[in-house]
Design a protein around this motif. Structure first.
Motif, short mmCIF file in Angstrom:
data_model
loop_
_atom_site.label_atom_id
_atom_site.label_comp_id
_atom_site.label_asym_id
_atom_site.label_seq_id
_atom_site.Cartn_x
_atom_site.Cartn_y
_atom_site.Cartn_z
N ARG A 1 0.82 -1.20 0.00
CA ARG A 1 0.00 0.00 0.00
C ARG A 1 0.87 1.26 0.00
O ARG A 1 0.60 2.21 -0.72
N GLY A 2 1.91 1.24 0.84
CA GLY A 2 2.79 2.40 0.92
C GLY A 2 3.49 2.69 -0.39
O GLY A 2 3.60 3.86 -0.79
N LEU A 3 3.95 1.67 -1.07
CA LEU A 3 4.64 1.88 -2.34
C LEU A 3 3.66 2.27 -3.44
O LEU A 3 3.98 3.08 -4.30
N PHE A 4 2.46 1.71 -3.40
CA PHE A 4 1.44 2.14 -4.37
C PHE A 4 1.11 3.61 -4.18
O PHE A 4 0.97 4.36 -5.15
N GLU A 5 1.00 4.03 -2.94
CA GLU A 5 0.75 5.45 -2.68
C GLU A 5 1.90 6.30 -3.19
O GLU A 5 1.68 7.34 -3.82
N ARG A 6 3.12 5.86 -2.96
CA ARG A 6 4.29 6.63 -3.41
C ARG A 6 4.30 6.75 -4.93
O ARG A 6 4.56 7.83 -5.48
N ILE A 7 4.06 5.65 -5.62
CA ILE A 7 4.01 5.69 -7.09
C ILE A 7 2.92 6.65 -7.54
O ILE A 7 3.11 7.45 -8.48
N SER A 8 1.78 6.60 -6.87
CA SER A 8 0.65 7.47 -7.25
C SER A 8 0.98 8.94 -7.02
O SER A 8 0.71 9.79 -7.89
N LEU A 9 1.56 9.25 -5.87
CA LEU A 9 1.89 10.64 -5.58
C LEU A 9 2.98 11.17 -6.50
O LEU A 9 2.93 12.34 -6.92
N GLU A 10 3.96 10.33 -6.82
CA GLU A 10 5.00 10.76 -7.76
C GLU A 10 4.38 11.04 -9.13
O GLU A 10 4.79 11.97 -9.83
N ALA A 11 3.38 10.25 -9.51
CA ALA A 11 2.70 10.49 -10.79
C ALA A 11 1.95 11.82 -10.75
O ALA A 11 2.01 12.61 -11.70
N PHE A 12 1.26 12.09 -9.65
CA PHE A 12 0.53 13.35 -9.54
C PHE A 12 1.48 14.54 -9.49
O PHE A 12 1.13 15.64 -9.91
N GLN A 13 2.70 14.33 -9.01
CA GLN A 13 3.67 15.42 -8.94
C GLN A 13 4.19 15.81 -10.31
O GLN A 13 4.65 16.95 -10.49
#
Length: 206
Positions: free
Chosen positions: A48-60
């Motif tokens: 979950r934590g890595l999925f969130e990180r990938i998602s936030l990096e994409a939004f950035q």
């Protein structure tokens, strides 16, 4: 977060009002300072934590990391805490809900990518899961930067990770974005050598 990290290329760590040394990007804004002191570079090993990180990096992508931090709580709420099994069930009405949410970053391509990446994350469980997959690209050595200019924006490993994730079907996972993920999740330590956070992840010897 690459454009934030590399904004003052010639600068080394700066002594702050609390006597601790931090990179220029973590000095002037309290939200960035708190993120730097407590989260950035610490190991993230759960799905979950890595999925969130990938998602936030994409939004950035195309924006500042500060904007993402300012909107992170809203993004977590909108994407149900980035639980892959939940996000994978999002339908067209959820996309419209997200596009009308003024508290988040409203970008259809990034929203669609997040839902897509949740589906791929679930599929990846058949081959050991997202955490095992990403951490298999941890390099054998880490940078030892004295100034911001010494910090790379990509690496052979981030290029390889990007290609491997794309092959699996992930989106918004370019080499620079994946290097930023590797920095944030502790796969590499790009804290400046004289920063008070250097070596704090426990992954790399100081």
């Amino acid at each position: 977060m690459s454009e934030v990290v590399h904004e003052t290329a010639a600068a080394g760590a700066i002594v702050c009002d609390d006597g601790l040394r931090r990179p220029p990007w973590a000095v002037s804004n309290l939200l960035l300072r708190e993120y730097y002191d407590s989260e950035w570079g610490m190991p993230v090993r759960d799905e979950r934590g890595l999925f969130e990180r990938i998602s936030l990096e994409a939004f950035q992508s195309g924006l500042s990391w500060l904007i993402v931090l300012q909107k992170r709580d809203a993004l977590r709420k909108a994407f149900r805490n980035f639980e892959p099994d939940v996000v994978a069930q999002f339908k067209s009405n959820d996309v419209e809900r997200l596009l009308s949410d003024t508290e988040i970053i409203r970008n259809r391509a990034k929203i669609d990518a997040t839902i897509n990446n949740a589906l791929v994350t679930i599929k990846l469980r058949e081959d050991g899961g997202l955490s095992e997959f990403i951490w298999s690209f941890k390099p054998t050595s880490t940078p030892a930067p004295r100034t911001i200019a010494d910090i790379p924006t990509s690496s052979d490993e981030s290029v390889a990770l990007s290609k491997a994730l794309r092959k699996r079907g992930f989106k918004f996972v370019g080499p620079t974005t994946m290097f930023a993920l590797m920095e944030a999740a502790g796969l590499v330590d790009t804290h400046l050598l004289d920063s008070h956070r250097r070596g704090s992840s426990g992954v790399w010897a100081t």
